[in-house]
Every structure is written in structure tokens, then in C-alpha cells.
Scaffold this active site. Structure first.
Site, PDB file in Angstrom:
ATOM      1  N   GLU A 196      23.151  51.975  87.491  1.00 50.74           N
ATOM      2  CA  GLU A 196      23.568  53.287  88.005  1.00 50.74           C
ATOM      3  C   GLU A 196      23.602  54.281  86.848  1.00 50.74           C
ATOM      4  O   GLU A 196      24.169  53.984  85.795  1.00 50.74           O
ATOM      5  CB  GLU A 196      24.946  53.184  88.685  1.00 50.74           C
ATOM      6  CG  GLU A 196      25.580  54.500  89.077  1.00 50.74           C
ATOM      7  CD  GLU A 196      24.703  55.340  90.000  1.00 50.74           C
ATOM      8  OE1 GLU A 196      24.360  56.465  89.601  1.00 50.74           O
ATOM      9  OE2 GLU A 196      24.354  54.853  91.099  1.00 50.74           O
ATOM     10  N   ALA A 266      15.779  56.850  96.311  1.00 51.65           N
ATOM     11  CA  ALA A 266      14.363  57.092  96.037  1.00 51.65           C
ATOM     12  C   ALA A 266      13.672  57.848  97.168  1.00 51.65           C
ATOM     13  O   ALA A 266      12.604  58.428  96.963  1.00 51.65           O
ATOM     14  CB  ALA A 266      13.652  55.758  95.792  1.00 51.65           C
ATOM     15  N   CYS A 410      30.975  45.643 112.332  1.00 48.79           N
ATOM     16  CA  CYS A 410      30.897  44.289 112.880  1.00 48.79           C
ATOM     17  C   CYS A 410      29.588  44.155 113.650  1.00 48.79           C
ATOM     18  O   CYS A 410      29.421  44.784 114.687  1.00 48.79           O
ATOM     19  CB  CYS A 410      32.101  44.078 113.808  1.00 48.79           C
ATOM     20  SG  CYS A 410      32.214  42.466 114.545  1.00 48.79           S
TER      21      CYS A 410
END
Length: 556
Positions: A196, A266, A410
């Protein structure tokens, strides 16, 4: 002056049962819009940016204020129309119609590219909504944690005999989406090294327990990974470095990770990817003075990264594109074999989509975490024979810090979504839950997206680019009575590469809500089964028959 920038704004959604709007059907979209901009949720709330490069919740602050004002006066037989983050009209409809209909960043196909969009954006005529930013159902990085976890578990089954013990993942990006990777990876038993370039993002993920450790050199990060693998205790490391540099350096050193992927932004070379050798400040300045140079430099760096990913794949890494269109960007820069590694959906997720299984999510409008824990228990009660799902819910409770309003993701499918929603509605009705819940999903779902480089890559019948399906999904959810419905372009993979729709519905404990929930949360996943059955997938055909779907062209 940029009308989208206001550092004085600090938006926190109201909680509890006191209404600011005329009903829960309008209170819910207002709270969820605000929740998208909560300082613990949004990446740059002062700019209305929620996640994903420039994915915004509203076009500018004037539009945001007007949306809130309109929602507070909206009647239960009126519908607000929001066009690319701008409230443009209120119309009389009926009580079972959506209270809000949203369309974000949709362009006529010939003009559907970043250059044209960016011109409109500069003029204040458009807004990039990403997927759940502009549709007001982003719940922080948790929203993608389970999908990423499921993918990493599937990779262990496919490549490592079902065990991730001692294995490690190399990836990039700790933004709103990428930030899920380190936690999902360690939950699935891997160690994770994530590159990062923005240290504030690493620090944010450390604070919210998505990342375990920070490193400033590759040697330091690799030592942490080696130590974790030796001890048998997985660790996630945020490395302050450019992914293109690190991926290429590992190739140079002959170090082969077990899994390689990437989730930098990107998809947006102008705003989402820092070129090699550039500082964040330099990139910010260059975006104002020479956009074309930024885009070119970013795509050249992506080409370096993708070449490294291909080399690591050749050396034995299980390599996958995690849906940010980095292969396409590299291909446009001359990497002709960029698509030699697969996208994660065709490689690992599509069988789930065939049964309408996808990222079902809900949020407690009360603001009380106990409401989420009670719904967790209800899910276990109603789906007793799925230990994998139970394990996910247990890990989520233990390891996932809520961001903004308490929420849960979920992955469940056609068989379960409607009955879970009806159970939650009954829990609101009988007072088990202290306030209504909103139920929605990511646009990344089985029937709601056309994205040839991601969700619909390599479809069995070649229908990757057919976008009738998300349009029909949005129209059907509108007809079925969802509380708000959205139709977007360009989410995940960027302008020109996707169309997708979102749906959110309120469980307020009423009988009317139960009727709407039953329709919407059956029909919505059923469109995913329909889409995959139509494409020829046997799993989807079998599911359609088992669940009694009326698909006229499907052989009985």
C-alpha cells in the site's frame, strides 16, 4: 472552489427509534446515505468519496443536503429520483413502489469511457457511484470480507489440498475493497503481505484490526511472514510500498508466494493507482495539470505489475485477478498475455452464483450491535446444517470491527434470502430487535451485473457482455417493491466495462414489509439463477427446477 470538498463536514447517521423522516421507508435511505459518509466508513468523507478511487455517495455537498431534505419530507406514496448523485425529481407513485430510484454514471456505450466521464465530472454533470457508494449500502470493508474469504478457501481446496497452513498471499491495495484482503486471508488460514502506497490507509486498517502489522521494507515484511509460517500463526502485514515495485522485486529475488492477486484501484488509472517512483503529492498535483501523463504512467506501472504476476504464476503461484481490471490496463499497454491468469469469478465463485448465492447483507438502523448478534443467531437457527456458514458468523463476530452502523455480510442464496428476511422482519415486529433493519447486497451478485472482465468473464455461452440482465434485475426489483433500487455503470472495473444494479429493502416489522420482502428477496436472487441457467450452467438449471422457477425456455 470545489463544491465536493468540505473538510468541516462530519456525517454520523442517527441511531435509535426516533425518526427524522416520515417513516422508516425514508429514514432508512437517509441513514444509510449518512452511514456511507461516516468517518470510520468512507475513505475521504470530506470529498464525499466512499471507496474505490472516486466512488461517491452524492454529487456535491449541495446535492447531499438536498437529498437529505427531500427524504425528510417525502411521503409514503412518493418516489425520489437521483441522477448521478443529484436529486432531480419527486413523483407520485404508490406505497409499494421504491422510495428512491438511483441511476449513476450511465453513459451511451460509444461514449462510455473515462475520458468522456472525466469531462462530465469536471463540469459537475456526473458522479462515479462505484457499486455501493452511490447506492447507499456500503458497510465498510466487511462488505467484501466474506466473498474474499470464500475465494481464498476455494483456492486452498483447488491448489493446496484443502489446507492453507504455512501458505502466504501477496497482494496490493488497502482501500475500501482491498482492505478486506488481509483479514479474509488470515481468517482462511494464510499469512498475507499487502502493498500500500498510502500510510494512512495502513494505519486505518491497523486501527480497525484488518491488518496485524506494518512494515516499511520488503525484508522486514518477509521476515514477519516467515516467522508467522514457522510458528503456524498466520499474520497480515501492510507494507508501505508500491505494488509494482514489490511484485517485480520478488520475481528478481526468486521468491514465490503461494497466492498472488491484487486489489489496487487499477480500474481508474487517473485517480486510483500511483505510478512507480511517484509520491502521492506529485500524483495529486499532476492530476490537476496533466491527466494524460498520469494515466500513461499508471498504466505503464500496471504493466510492470502484471508481467510480474505472470512470472510468479509461471514459477508456481496460484494467481488470480481480483476484479479491478488490472489485466485490461496492462493489455492496453502491450502485455499481450495479460489474460493468461484467470479472474476470480470464473475460477472460484461461479458455482455459487449458479444457485443465487452471493453477498446478502444487512444493517441495524438502531445502531445497537446486539441487534446484529441476534440476527446472527437467527441465521444459525434457520440454516442449522451449514457449519462453514456458522464458522464464518463466529469469526465475523470475533474479528470484524463494525464500521458505522452495525452490519453483517453473509453469502446465502435463493433458498434462504427471503426466509431470513422474513424472520428478521418478525424479530422487529415482536420487539426482539430494537429497530428496523435494512437488507441489501453488493452489485457483485449472480443476476445483477454484466462485467466481461469480472463477474461475467468466460460465460459458458459467450454472453459475457450482454447487459440486459442487470437492467431486467433493476426493473424487476422496482416492480417487486424494493425500498430503493439503483442502476450503475463502471463499478469495479471502470468506465465502459460493466453495468450493474443494486437493491435495498427495509424490514420494519409490518405485514406490508413482509409481503415486499418475500417478493424482492425471492425474485432478486432468482434472476441470478435464471441468468446462469440461460447461459447453460447445469447447476443453475438444477437449482431452477428444484426451486420451481418458471423459466419458459428451460427444458422441463
Amino acid at each position: 472552489m470545489d463544491k465536493r470538498h468540505d473538510p468541516s463536514r462530519r456525517i454520523i447517521a442517527p441511531t435509535g427509534t426516533k425518526l427524522s423522516c416520515k417513516s422508516w421507508l425514508t429514514e432508512a435511505p437517509m441513514r444509510m446515505l449518512m452511514n456511507n459518509l461516516h468517518p470510520d466508513v468512507a475513505e475521504r468523507p470530506e470529498d464525499l468519496v466512499v471507496y474505490g478511487g472516486i466512488g461517491r455517495a452524492a454529487r456535491d455537498w449541495e446535492c447531499y443536503d438536498k437529498i437529505v431534505e427531500v427524504l425528510q419530507r417525502l411521503e409514503d406514496d412518493e418516489t425520489l429520483l437521483v441522477q448521478s448523485g443529484k436529486p432531480v425529481g419527486v413523483f407520485k407513485t404508490h406505497s409499494n413502489a421504491p422510495r428512491v430510484i438511483i441511476a449513476n454514471s450511465n453513459l451511451v456505450p460509444h461514449w462510455a469511457n473515462w475520458e468522456h466521464f472525466n469531462e462530465l465530472d469536471k463540469k459537475g454533470l456526473a458522479m462515479y457511484g462505484q457499486m455501493t457508494a452511490g447506492s447507499w449500502i456500503y458497510i465498510g470493508s466487511q462488505g467484501i470480507v466474506q466473498g474474499t474469504y470464500e475465494t481464498f478457501v476455494a483456492m486452498a481446496k483447488q491448489h493446496f489440498g484443502g489446507s492453507s497452513k504455512g501458505k502466504w498471499i501477496l497482494t496490493g491495495g488497502l482501500g475500501g475493497m482491498g482492505g478486506a484482503q488481509p483479514l479474509a486471508g488470515t481468517m482462511a488460514g494464510y499469512s498475507v503481505l499487502t502493498c500500500e502506497v498510502d500510510e494512512t490507509r495502513i494505519d486505518f486498517r491497523l486501527r480497525t484490526r484488518y491488518v496485524d502489522k506494518k512494515a516499511t521494507t520488503l525484508d522486514e515484511a518477509l521476515a514477519m511472514i516467515d516467522e508467522a509460517n514457522a510458528s503456524g500463526k498466520p499474520v497480515s502485514v501492510g507494507l508501505l510500498a508500491n505494488a509494482a515495485d514489490v511484485f517485480a522485486e520478488l520475481v528478481e529475488r526468486g521468491i514465490t508466494p503461494d497466492v498472488v492477486t491484487d486489489q489496487t484501484s487499477a480500474h481508474d488509472p487517473l485517480n486510483g493507482y500511483l505510478p512507480q517512483g511517484w509520491t502521492l503529492e506529485q500524483a495529486a498535483q499532476m492530476r490537476k495539470t496533466d491527466e494524460a501523463a498520469v494515466v500513461k504512467a499508471a498504466k505503464q506501472s500496471m504493466a510492470v505489475q502484471v508481467k510480474a504476476m505472470l512470472a510468479l504464476q509461471a514459477a508456481g503461484s496460484a494467481t488470480t485477478d481480483y476484479g479491478n481490471n488490472i489485466r485490461q490496463m496492462a493489455f492496453e499497454e502491450g502485455v499481450e498475455n495479460a489474460f493468461d491468469f484467470p479472474g476470480f469469478v470464473p475460477a472460484y465463485v461461479r458455482p455459487l452464483f449458479c444457485e443465487g448465492i452471493g453477498p446478502f447483507r444487512w444493517a441495524a438502523l438502531s445502531g445497537d450491535p446486539e441487534d446484529i448478534y441476534k440476527t446472527d443467531a437467527k441465521v444459525k437457527e434457520l440454516i442449522p446444517d451449514n457449519p462453514h456458514l456458522h464458522n464464518w458468523l463466529d469469526m465475523a463476530r470475533e474479528r470484524i470491527a463494525f464500521q458505522g452502523l452495525p452490519s453483517r455480510i453473509c453469502w446465502v442464496g435463493l433458498k434462504d434470502r427471503a426466509r431470513l428476511a422474513l424472520a428478521f422482519n418478525e424479530m422487529v415486529n415482536n420487539g426482539e430487535l430494537s429497530a428496523p433493519v435494512v437488507i441489501g447486497r453488493d452489485h457483485l451478485d449472480s443476476g445483477s451485473v454484466a462485467s466481461p472482465n469480472r463477474e461475467t468473464e468466460s460465460m459458458l455461452d459467450g454472453s459475457d457482455a450482454v447487459s440486459d440482465w442487470p437492467l431486467m434485475n433493476a426493473l424487476l426489483n422496482t416492480a417487486s417493491g424494493a425500498t430503493w433500487v439503483s442502476l450503475h455503470h463502471g463499478g469495479g472495473v471502470g468506465m465502459g466495462f460493466s453495468q450493474h444494479s443494486g437493491v435495498v429493502i427495509v424490514a420494519d416489522g409490518t405485514d406490508d414489509a413482509a409481503a415486499r420482502l418475500g417478493r424482492v428477496l425471492w425474485n432478486d436472487p432468482a434472476t441470478g439463477v435464471m441468468r446462469h441457467a440461460d447461459a447453460g450452467y447445469d447447476i443453475a438449471k438444477d437449482c431452477a427446477k428444484e426451486q420451481g422457477l418458471d423459466l419458459p425456455m428451460l427444458e422441463k
